[in-house]
Write a protein that holds these residues in place. Sequence first.
Motif, PDB file in Angstrom:
ATOM      1  N   SER A  74       0.821  -1.196   0.000  1.00 38.11           N
ATOM      2  CA  SER A  74       0.000   0.000   0.000  1.00 38.11           C
ATOM      3  C   SER A  74       0.866   1.261   0.000  1.00 38.11           C
ATOM      4  O   SER A  74       1.939   1.299   0.598  1.00 38.11           O
ATOM      5  CB  SER A  74      -0.902  -0.005   1.238  1.00 38.11           C
ATOM      6  OG  SER A  74      -1.462   1.256   1.471  1.00 38.11           O
ATOM      7  N   ARG A  75       0.373   2.294  -0.665  1.00 39.50           N
ATOM      8  CA  ARG A  75       1.051   3.596  -0.620  1.00 39.50           C
ATOM      9  C   ARG A  75       1.122   4.130   0.815  1.00 39.50           C
ATOM     10  O   ARG A  75       2.023   4.889   1.152  1.00 39.50           O
ATOM     11  CB  ARG A  75       0.289   4.614  -1.473  1.00 39.50           C
ATOM     12  CG  ARG A  75       0.313   4.366  -2.955  1.00 39.50           C
ATOM     13  CD  ARG A  75      -0.371   5.503  -3.662  1.00 39.50           C
ATOM     14  NE  ARG A  75      -0.415   5.292  -5.110  1.00 39.50           N
ATOM     15  CZ  ARG A  75      -0.525   6.276  -5.990  1.00 39.50           C
ATOM     16  NH1 ARG A  75      -0.606   7.522  -5.558  1.00 39.50           N
ATOM     17  NH2 ARG A  75      -0.578   6.018  -7.281  1.00 39.50           N
ATOM     18  N   GLU A  76       0.127   3.747   1.624  1.00 42.03           N
ATOM     19  CA  GLU A  76       0.123   4.213   3.011  1.00 42.03           C
ATOM     20  C   GLU A  76       1.353   3.706   3.756  1.00 42.03           C
ATOM     21  O   GLU A  76       1.865   4.376   4.663  1.00 42.03           O
ATOM     22  CB  GLU A  76      -1.147   3.739   3.721  1.00 42.03           C
ATOM     23  CG  GLU A  76      -2.425   4.243   3.102  1.00 42.03           C
ATOM     24  CD  GLU A  76      -2.523   5.755   3.153  1.00 42.03           C
ATOM     25  OE1 GLU A  76      -2.176   6.328   4.197  1.00 42.03           O
ATOM     26  OE2 GLU A  76      -2.945   6.362   2.144  1.00 42.03           O
ATOM     27  N   ASN A  77       1.815   2.521   3.384  1.00 41.82           N
ATOM     28  CA  ASN A  77       2.997   1.947   4.034  1.00 41.82           C
ATOM     29  C   ASN A  77       4.293   2.423   3.390  1.00 41.82           C
ATOM     30  O   ASN A  77       5.343   2.444   4.048  1.00 41.82           O
ATOM     31  CB  ASN A  77       2.936   0.425   3.986  1.00 41.82           C
ATOM     32  CG  ASN A  77       1.781  -0.134   4.799  1.00 41.82           C
ATOM     33  OD1 ASN A  77       1.337   0.499   5.744  1.00 41.82           O
ATOM     34  ND2 ASN A  77       1.294  -1.306   4.423  1.00 41.82           N
ATOM     35  N   ASP A 139       0.624  -1.122  11.430  1.00 41.35           N
ATOM     36  CA  ASP A 139      -0.779  -0.824  11.762  1.00 41.35           C
ATOM     37  C   ASP A 139      -1.108   0.621  11.417  1.00 41.35           C
ATOM     38  O   ASP A 139      -1.002   1.512  12.244  1.00 41.35           O
ATOM     39  CB  ASP A 139      -1.031  -1.085  13.248  1.00 41.35           C
ATOM     40  CG  ASP A 139      -2.459  -0.761  13.665  1.00 41.35           C
ATOM     41  OD1 ASP A 139      -3.338  -0.736  12.779  1.00 41.35           O
ATOM     42  OD2 ASP A 139      -2.694  -0.530  14.860  1.00 41.35           O
ATOM     43  N   ARG A 140      -1.481   0.850  10.180  1.00 36.15           N
ATOM     44  CA  ARG A 140      -1.939   2.174   9.758  1.00 36.15           C
ATOM     45  C   ARG A 140      -3.445   2.184   9.519  1.00 36.15           C
ATOM     46  O   ARG A 140      -3.981   3.133   8.970  1.00 36.15           O
ATOM     47  CB  ARG A 140      -1.180   2.613   8.507  1.00 36.15           C
ATOM     48  CG  ARG A 140       0.289   2.932   8.797  1.00 36.15           C
ATOM     49  CD  ARG A 140       1.047   3.388   7.575  1.00 36.15           C
ATOM     50  NE  ARG A 140       2.382   3.839   7.943  1.00 36.15           N
ATOM     51  CZ  ARG A 140       3.419   3.032   8.108  1.00 36.15           C
ATOM     52  NH1 ARG A 140       3.270   1.724   7.950  1.00 36.15           N
ATOM     53  NH2 ARG A 140       4.603   3.504   8.440  1.00 36.15           N
ATOM     54  N   ALA A 190     -10.441 -10.065   9.187  1.00 33.85           N
ATOM     55  CA  ALA A 190      -9.629  -9.818   7.989  1.00 33.85           C
ATOM     56  C   ALA A 190      -9.296  -8.330   7.989  1.00 33.85           C
ATOM     57  O   ALA A 190      -9.983  -7.517   7.367  1.00 33.85           O
ATOM     58  CB  ALA A 190     -10.394 -10.221   6.731  1.00 33.85           C
ATOM     59  N   LEU A 191      -8.240  -7.980   8.697  1.00 30.89           N
ATOM     60  CA  LEU A 191      -7.916  -6.581   8.958  1.00 30.89           C
ATOM     61  C   LEU A 191      -6.645  -6.196   8.203  1.00 30.89           C
ATOM     62  O   LEU A 191      -5.549  -6.678   8.517  1.00 30.89           O
ATOM     63  CB  LEU A 191      -7.730  -6.349  10.465  1.00 30.89           C
ATOM     64  CG  LEU A 191      -8.801  -6.969  11.386  1.00 30.89           C
ATOM     65  CD1 LEU A 191      -8.468  -6.670  12.846  1.00 30.89           C
ATOM     66  CD2 LEU A 191     -10.191  -6.474  11.027  1.00 30.89           C
ATOM     67  N   GLU A 192      -6.779  -5.328   7.215  1.00 29.87           N
ATOM     68  CA  GLU A 192      -5.612  -4.871   6.455  1.00 29.87           C
ATOM     69  C   GLU A 192      -4.717  -4.021   7.343  1.00 29.87           C
ATOM     70  O   GLU A 192      -5.181  -3.392   8.295  1.00 29.87           O
ATOM     71  CB  GLU A 192      -6.052  -4.063   5.235  1.00 29.87           C
ATOM     72  CG  GLU A 192      -7.027  -4.764   4.306  1.00 29.87           C
ATOM     73  CD  GLU A 192      -6.411  -5.900   3.506  1.00 29.87           C
ATOM     74  OE1 GLU A 192      -5.258  -6.270   3.776  1.00 29.87           O
ATOM     75  OE2 GLU A 192      -7.101  -6.429   2.614  1.00 29.87           O
ATOM     76  N   ASN A 193      -3.435  -3.964   7.002  1.00 28.42           N
ATOM     77  CA  ASN A 193      -2.519  -3.144   7.794  1.00 28.42           C
ATOM     78  C   ASN A 193      -2.606  -1.663   7.447  1.00 28.42           C
ATOM     79  O   ASN A 193      -2.050  -0.818   8.140  1.00 28.42           O
ATOM     80  CB  ASN A 193      -1.082  -3.643   7.654  1.00 28.42           C
ATOM     81  CG  ASN A 193      -0.596  -3.656   6.212  1.00 28.42           C
ATOM     82  OD1 ASN A 193      -0.985  -2.825   5.398  1.00 28.42           O
ATOM     83  ND2 ASN A 193       0.256  -4.608   5.891  1.00 28.42           N
ATOM     84  N   SER A 194      -3.309  -1.338   6.360  1.00 28.88           N
ATOM     85  CA  SER A 194      -3.553   0.051   5.986  1.00 28.88           C
ATOM     86  C   SER A 194      -4.809   0.090   5.128  1.00 28.88           C
ATOM     87  O   SER A 194      -5.238  -0.931   4.586  1.00 28.88           O
ATOM     88  CB  SER A 194      -2.361   0.643   5.224  1.00 28.88           C
ATOM     89  OG  SER A 194      -2.118  -0.093   4.039  1.00 28.88           O
ATOM     90  N   TYR A 216     -14.260  -7.690   7.650  1.00 30.94           N
ATOM     91  CA  TYR A 216     -13.249  -6.962   6.887  1.00 30.94           C
ATOM     92  C   TYR A 216     -13.104  -5.508   7.312  1.00 30.94           C
ATOM     93  O   TYR A 216     -14.099  -4.788   7.491  1.00 30.94           O
ATOM     94  CB  TYR A 216     -13.574  -7.005   5.394  1.00 30.94           C
ATOM     95  CG  TYR A 216     -12.488  -6.397   4.527  1.00 30.94           C
ATOM     96  CD1 TYR A 216     -11.294  -7.084   4.312  1.00 30.94           C
ATOM     97  CD2 TYR A 216     -12.644  -5.133   3.972  1.00 30.94           C
ATOM     98  CE1 TYR A 216     -10.284  -6.527   3.541  1.00 30.94           C
ATOM     99  CE2 TYR A 216     -11.638  -4.568   3.200  1.00 30.94           C
ATOM    100  CZ  TYR A 216     -10.457  -5.269   2.993  1.00 30.94           C
ATOM    101  OH  TYR A 216      -9.444  -4.715   2.238  1.00 30.94           O
ATOM    102  N   LEU A 217     -11.851  -5.088   7.443  1.00 32.41           N
ATOM    103  CA  LEU A 217     -11.494  -3.693   7.675  1.00 32.41           C
ATOM    104  C   LEU A 217     -10.392  -3.349   6.691  1.00 32.41           C
ATOM    105  O   LEU A 217      -9.295  -3.921   6.757  1.00 32.41           O
ATOM    106  CB  LEU A 217     -11.006  -3.485   9.114  1.00 32.41           C
ATOM    107  CG  LEU A 217     -10.518  -2.066   9.461  1.00 32.41           C
ATOM    108  CD1 LEU A 217     -11.693  -1.091   9.469  1.00 32.41           C
ATOM    109  CD2 LEU A 217      -9.812  -2.046  10.819  1.00 32.41           C
TER     110      LEU A 217
END
Length: 328
Positions: A74-77, A139-140, A190-194, A216-217
């Motif tokens: 992810s661009r966030e990471n 964890d973003r 199912a929680l994405e890191n960003s 899902y998040l």
Amino acid sequence: MQADEPLFLFYTSFFGKPVNIAAIPHCALPVRWSVDRRRLSEATAVLFHLPDFREIRDARKYPGQYWVGWSMESRENYPLMADAGFMRNFDITMTHESGSDVWRPYLPSSKWWEAAQSGPRLPKTESAPAVHFQSAAVDRSGRVAFAAELARHIGVDAYGRHNPTRTIEGPDLGRQTKIETIARYRFCLALENSISPDYVTEKIYDPLIAGTVPIYLGAPNVDEFVPANSYINASAFSSPADLASYLHHLIGTPQAYEAYFAWRANPLPECLARRIQGLNASAECRLVALVHQRMRERQSPLSARPSLPFGRVAFLRTKLRRLRKALG
């Protein structure tokens, strides 16, 4: 450079490890693959794994080369991926973002979906309703606080290296064991890191094939990547407590819970099926096809000398970093 059989060079590592070119599927068009940086001047296409950006800046760009920036992150990471000044050095992008020149999502193949729809659903034998796997601390998305708060209102068994409450019993066979473990629970976090558009990873697909309902998040456009009513969207609830209340309702109302598996008996949504069909060829082979096309269409004359796209200072610093690493 040989135009009839172009050389594609992986210039960087993949998170510090060499790219396994032996695992790349056979492509219909001619191509040679290499990880040998010494062949940079021969390469038609040079692939740079963007998260390993520290290895990029000592590359010379030779006449006629296509530079490929690729990533599944992810661009966030990795904010550098959103830096226009940095990204303009690449002629082709190959990422999970749907606007990339070569789209490389986590979206599984048609065979995977067939297996997910026809596979058995195992009995839900665990006393806790939900399971959560997390190993990385990144964890973003706020997933750590979300999971902790949800666990205050409903049972959640946590596996993985990050704050586990349970461990795998017996031999751990990797993904197979993970899927078998998820299958014993009613729900799987199912929680994405960003949180970023198109960043829909295996976290939602693992519970789907395990016969468990994902919570899902993550990506706001997740509906484009999975069948409708196949998951629970955590962002649709005002709080983890509100979500937990709904989960308790599903546990006590089997018919409502079973509705989340209706997608297994129906054809995939047409838009999703089209996306999957477009990914029948591997990302690497689609990249090869694109480079062949651009080589045929190229009209502008080639520059006469190699250049240093990131500048001489960055070039020397990166060379020095490599030397220090080699010397230990």
